[in-house]
Design a protein around this motif. Structure first.
Motif, PDB file in Angstrom:
ATOM      1  N   LYS A  22       0.819  -1.187  -0.474  1.00  0.00           N
ATOM      2  CA  LYS A  22       0.156  -0.328   0.291  1.00  0.00           C
ATOM      3  C   LYS A  22       0.454   1.000   0.374  1.00  0.00           C
ATOM      4  O   LYS A  22       2.148   1.156   0.816  1.00  0.00           O
ATOM      5  N   THR A  41       0.618   5.930   0.916  1.00  0.00           N
ATOM      6  CA  THR A  41      -0.180   6.755   1.131  1.00  0.00           C
ATOM      7  C   THR A  41       0.677   8.133   0.484  1.00  0.00           C
ATOM      8  O   THR A  41       2.121   7.947   1.143  1.00  0.00           O
ATOM      9  N   TYR A  84       6.143   9.586   0.686  1.00  0.00           N
ATOM     10  CA  TYR A  84       5.361   8.714   0.641  1.00  0.00           C
ATOM     11  C   TYR A  84       5.756   7.861   1.365  1.00  0.00           C
ATOM     12  O   TYR A  84       6.543   7.195   1.847  1.00  0.00           O
ATOM     13  N   TYR A 140       4.747   3.345   2.394  1.00  0.00           N
ATOM     14  CA  TYR A 140       4.724   2.222   2.234  1.00  0.00           C
ATOM     15  C   TYR A 140       5.084   1.151   2.748  1.00  0.00           C
ATOM     16  O   TYR A 140       5.201   1.922   4.152  1.00  0.00           O
ATOM     17  N   ARG A 198       6.430  -0.166   7.955  1.00  0.00           N
ATOM     18  CA  ARG A 198       6.279   0.776   6.994  1.00  0.00           C
ATOM     19  C   ARG A 198       7.440   1.441   6.683  1.00  0.00           C
ATOM     20  O   ARG A 198       8.497   1.898   7.342  1.00  0.00           O
ATOM     21  N   HIS A 251      -2.400   9.552   9.212  1.00  0.00           N
ATOM     22  CA  HIS A 251      -1.784   7.905   8.994  1.00  0.00           C
ATOM     23  C   HIS A 251      -1.587   6.862   9.810  1.00  0.00           C
ATOM     24  O   HIS A 251      -1.828   5.801   9.459  1.00  0.00           O
ATOM     25  N   VAL A 273      -4.489   7.296  -1.108  1.00  0.00           N
ATOM     26  CA  VAL A 273      -3.697   5.696  -0.807  1.00  0.00           C
ATOM     27  C   VAL A 273      -4.238   4.839  -2.427  1.00  0.00           C
ATOM     28  O   VAL A 273      -5.278   4.507  -2.803  1.00  0.00           O
ATOM     29  N   TYR A 274      -2.976   4.426  -2.853  1.00  0.00           N
ATOM     30  CA  TYR A 274      -2.732   3.258  -4.120  1.00  0.00           C
ATOM     31  C   TYR A 274      -2.129   1.737  -3.341  1.00  0.00           C
ATOM     32  O   TYR A 274      -1.331   1.545  -2.949  1.00  0.00           O
ATOM     33  N   ASP A 275      -3.643   0.609  -3.368  1.00  0.00           N
ATOM     34  CA  ASP A 275      -3.061  -0.495  -2.574  1.00  0.00           C
ATOM     35  C   ASP A 275      -3.352  -1.204  -3.881  1.00  0.00           C
ATOM     36  O   ASP A 275      -4.332  -1.699  -4.611  1.00  0.00           O
TER      37      ASP A 275
END
Length: 250
Positions: free
Chosen positions: A2, A4, A22, A24, A30, A46, A246-248
């Motif tokens: 993921k 963010t 960013y 990850y 994380r 987040h 957010v990109y999953d």
């Protein structure tokens, strides 16, 4: 994996976003890529700042690294401090640059909170991530970074002018997070930043699955950046980065 977008503003924080940062995440690990001014505050929407496992800094311009100073305070003086050193992968001059920015020689230095490793071109492991670094076209030592996990990848251009190395780094990447600092037109200095059109051209050459334009300078009109990108010959999905997106990637 993921991704963010904590901050995506170029050169300085804007009204809707801090500078570049960013997050990850994969397998409970994380990692931050870049930590520009204003991003430490937004990061806390987040994740707890005590739960970061590693940091990569693409280069040492303030809008990509300056909140390391505030994070040094978190790691040195927060509840339960001092914490174990956190690994930081960055250009070799990072400790000197960040200690000078912190400017408190009577206090513990950055090296007491962070374990610095000098970046160089190549592929290496950070937690569950496979990270590939490549030098890109910017006036200071700057690395584009491809982060892969579970057969998926995100490639981050960092700051760069037109650059064949970025095309190679981003080959068949699932998501290209590419800077678009300039507007199309005469007079843009060479070897510094990309326009939206040039970002799209790089994405097309690389065969990237998706293009997210970032490092958006607050004095530019976002609609103009997007219009420039639409002229770049890229047939995939294009969008502008926004703080909190957010990109999953599965």
């Amino acid at each position: 994996m993921k991704l963010t977008v904590v901050g995506c503003s170029g050169s300085f924080p804007g009204p809707a976003s801090p500078s570049s940062c960013y997050l990850y995440e994969a397998e409970g690990f994380r990692m931050l890529v870049d930590f520009g001014n204003g991003s430490l505050g937004a990061l806390q929407r987040h994740v707890s700042p005590f739960e970061i496992d590693a940091i990569c800094l693409s280069h040492l311009h303030a809008d990509h690294c300056l909140d390391m100073c505030g994070y040094h305070v978190v790691r040195s003086y927060g509840p339960g401090a001092p914490f174990p050193k956190i690994p930081v992968y960055a250009p070799a001059m990072a400790p000197a640059r960040l200690n000078a920015a912190y400017g408190m020689p009577q206090e513990p230095t950055m090296e007491t909170a962070f374990d610095f490793t000098a970046l160089s071109p190549g592929t290496f492991e950070i937690g569950p991530f496979q990270v590939t670094a490549a030098l890109v076209n910017h006036p200071v030592e700057t690395y584009g970074l491809r982060v892969a996990h579970g057969g998926r990848s995100v490639t981050y251009s960092a700051d760069t002018g037109e650059c064949d190395a970025l095309v190679g780094l981003a080959g068949d990447t699932d998501l290209l997070l590419c800077e678009a600092s300039f507007l199309d037109g005469p007079g843009n200095p060479p070897d510094l930043h990309l326009t939206g059109r040039q970002a799209a051209e790089h994405a097309a050459k690389a065969g990237a699955g998706r293009l997210v334009l970032t490092h958006l300078v607050p004095w530019h009109d976002d609609a103009r950046v997007r219009a420039d990108a639409d002229r770049g010959g890229y047939s995939g999905e294009i969008e502008l980065a926004r703080s909190g997106a957010v990109y999953d990637l599965g």
